[in-house]
Design an enzyme around this catalytic site. Structure first.
Site, PDB file in Angstrom:
ATOM      1  N   GLN A  47     -60.244  14.235   6.976  1.00  0.00           N
ATOM      2  CA  GLN A  47     -59.718  13.539   5.778  1.00  0.00           C
ATOM      3  C   GLN A  47     -60.639  13.634   4.565  1.00  0.00           C
ATOM      4  OE1 GLN A  47     -56.792  12.612   5.814  1.00  0.00           O
ATOM      5  NE2 GLN A  47     -56.370  12.529   7.997  1.00  0.00           N
ATOM      6  N   ALA A 441     -53.326  16.591  13.787  1.00  0.00           N
ATOM      7  CA  ALA A 441     -53.866  15.374  13.170  1.00  0.00           C
ATOM      8  C   ALA A 441     -52.950  14.967  12.031  1.00  0.00           C
ATOM      9  CB  ALA A 441     -55.263  15.650  12.627  1.00  0.00           C
ATOM     10  N   HIS A 442     -52.957  13.684  11.694  1.00  0.00           N
ATOM     11  CA  HIS A 442     -52.133  13.218  10.585  1.00  0.00           C
ATOM     12  C   HIS A 442     -52.829  13.613   9.274  1.00  0.00           C
ATOM     13  CE1 HIS A 442     -49.467   9.728   8.968  1.00  0.00           C
ATOM     14  NE2 HIS A 442     -49.567  10.714   8.105  1.00  0.00           N
ATOM     15  N   HIS A 443     -52.592  14.832   8.882  1.00  0.00           N
ATOM     16  CA  HIS A 443     -53.170  15.337   7.635  1.00  0.00           C
ATOM     17  C   HIS A 443     -52.298  16.492   7.170  1.00  0.00           C
ATOM     18  CE1 HIS A 443     -55.720  17.697   4.972  1.00  0.00           C
ATOM     19  NE2 HIS A 443     -56.365  16.567   4.753  1.00  0.00           N
TER      20      HIS A 443
END
Length: 582
Positions: A47, A441-443
């Site tokens: 992130q 991944a949440h990205h």
């Protein structure tokens, strides 16, 4: 409200894993907490915004957001038109910080909460992290945040709270390395206050100063100075940050107001400095800012009351002159609320227990629930340690008896195990951990070919990501509700005032009177209602329970207000969730 999808959501797992490590050093349990901790901290590297260091381990990322703060000047938050005020071409270096997971926006409130909690986890469980070889990575994760906060606070009463905006960002699914969307920066100042955001950022810097106190004392001192200035700004110029930075409202709206963040910042500054006036603030503002009036079983980027209550209980449990002195009574009232939080999580608080899924996971809301599970589990683990050290137990409401510190820790561990795969689907919810797990991944960059593999500009529209989320939250704004306050200065009286039978069912009309028995004025009164199967009149639905209509903003001493509901059932459960006493 498509907020709360971000970095704060995963943060909890890292902090709870640190706690879990000390319940099962090495791989005593079914799960390898060491491996899970390592992977959870990697998420923060995914992130990162700004100029990436040589030590960057997530290699599908590259530098991004290098013109943040310079790109298109800084607009006054109250100016809604897209034209820049020629007088407002202020150039400021806002390179760095963290993206908000699926967004390329840097949102100040969840980012600061993440750094506060990451710091707390290092302070509580740094030894376990060091034994697992992860302390350095955890400290780097904290510093990546605080380095950015130092830049975002260029003068005492100015704080940059957001870069980019959710609206333009959500129309366009791009790698941050390719961004073409607005990088507008939004700021707080005395004309545009934001006590919640400034307070949370002050808390993050104070907590982080303790993390670096030994290894980097100069940096720690710098953080303390900034924290003190931000706390003063937050306290002196009061207001909700989403009234100043309105573009944040639909993403990270400040539903709980700023009382909790002011108390939270004071509690952290007291720990960081040992200066008594911060403890005085925590005690003397307890009623006016809701610290001893709020009783809520949810802890997250918006609502910090349970965190404040557990920090206050910790001060009391650790003893010392101050705790046993003038403030002992107030600290005890904070501790009663901390106990109620723990009891509700354990299922020992009656009507207001946190619900559970069939597999045993705490259930706060339909969408993005795990962030609340992990942050609550961290509080339970930390509280458990401090109770055990003081040889004390938790007092639960009538009939439920006491809960031992070991029960709190066992619950936290069960929640972590569920997330790591001990659940009915036998699925791990952590990327890369276990046999079956989420692949990306949440990205943004995780779902688009890596910039290293294909440097060419990549652009994709996304239609589902937040839209689904938004409808889920809108249709279910019900937060798991809090508890009956014991010996509350607010009295609730229910009476059945009429009954009738219609198509074989007997309906009752219940009138509920709420009376302020304290000697002060009650503000921001929130009411919890459950087991209601019909309609209700006289209250409005809010994020945390129900509130009286806008024209009834306060309840003076001795005065009452009422509402009614009708259903074909015994009386509903009605209690007080929170209030401020002024």
């Amino acid at each position: 409200m498509a907020g709360a999808n971000g970095i704060a959501a995963v943060l909890g797992l890292a902090v709870v894993l640190a706690a879990a490590l000390h319940t099962a050093c090495a791989a005593g349990g079914r799960h390898d907490y060491r491996k899970a901790l390592s992977k959870s901290i990697l998420y923060f590297e995914a992130q990162r915004s700004g100029q990436l260091p040589g030590s960057q381990r997530i290699t599908w990322r590259a530098n991004s957001g290098l013109l943040d703060g310079k790109a298109n000047g800084v607009r006054n938050p109250m100016q809604c038109n897209r034209e820049l005020d020629p007088n407002l071409h202020i150039f400021v270096d806002l390179v760095g910080g963290y993206y908000d997971a699926g967004d390329n926006v840097k949102f100040g409130l969840p980012m600061a909460f993440t750094v506060t909690m990451m710091s707390w986890s290092v302070l509580e469980y740094g030894e376990q992290m060091a034994a697992a070889g992860e302390l350095g990575h955890a400290m780097e994760a904290v510093k990546w945040g605080t380095d950015y906060f130092l830049k975002a606070h260029p003068e005492p009463n100015v704080l940059y709270g957001e870069v980019g905006d959710g609206y333009s960002d959500h129309n366009c699914w791009q790698r941050p390395e390719d961004m073409t969307t607005s990088r507008q920066a939004y700021r707080l100042d005395p004309q545009h206050p934001g006590s919640d955001l400034a307070g949370e950022t002050a808390a993050a810097m104070a907590a982080a100063s303790l993390v670096f106190r030994r290894s980097n004392p100069g940096y720690a001192n710098q953080l303390v100075q900034h924290s003190k200035q931000l706390f003063e700004f937050a306290d002196k110029y009061r207001g909700r940050y989403d009234s100043s930075i309105t573009v944040a409202r639909n993403y990270y709206g400040s539903y709980s107001g700023y009382g909790d963040e002011l108390l939270w910042a004071a509690a952290w500054l007291y720990q960081a400095t040992n200066e008594l006036h911060y403890l005085d603030y925590l005690a003397n503002s307890a009623d006016a800012l809701g610290g001893t009036g709020w009783s809520i079983n949810q802890f997250g980027w918006d609502v910090k009351y349970p965190g404040v209550q557990i920090l206050a209980a910790k001060i009391l449990l650790q003893g010392g002159k101050q705790a046993g002195g003038a403030h002992a009574d107030v600290l005890r009232r904070y501790q009663q609320k901390a106990d109620l939080f723990a009891c509700a999580c354990l299922g020992k608080a009656g009507a207001t227990n946190v619900p559970r899924t069939p597999g045993g996971l705490m259930y706060h809301q339909r969408w993005n629930n795990i962030q609340f599970v992990t942050s609550a589990s961290f509080l339970l683990a930390s509280y458990s340690d401090h109770l055990a050290a003081a040889r004390r137990a938790v007092k639960c409401p009538s009939g439920a008896g006491a809960a031992q510190p070991s029960e709190l820790l066992a619950l936290a561990k069960s929640q972590v195990d569920y997330i790591l795969g001990s659940n009915p689907r036998a699925t791990s919810y952590m990327v890369g951990y276990g046999t079956t797990y989420p692949q990306q991944a949440h990205h943004r960059g995780a779902s688009i070919v890596s910039i290293k593999a294909s440097p060419s500009f990549s652009l994709a529209h996304h239609h589902h990501h937040h839209e689904v989320a938004a409808t889920a939250i809108k249709s279910d704004n019900q937060t798991s509700l809090p508890f009956p306050s014991h010996a509350s200065p607010i009295e609730i009286d229910q009476n059945a005032t009429a009954s009738w039978t219609q198509s074989g069912k007997t309906y009752h009309r219940y009138a509920v009177t709420v009376t302020n028995r304290s000697g002060k004025t009650v503000h921001e009164l929130h009411i919890g209602v459950s087991k209601l199967y019909g309609r209700l009149w006289g209250l409005d639905k809010a994020r945390y329970g129900y509130v009286f209509p806008a024209w009834l903003t306060s309840l003076p001493a001795g005065k009452s207000a009422s509402f009614v509901y009708i259903h074909a059932a015994p009386p509903a459960d009605v209690w007080v969730t929170g209030y401020k006493l002024v």
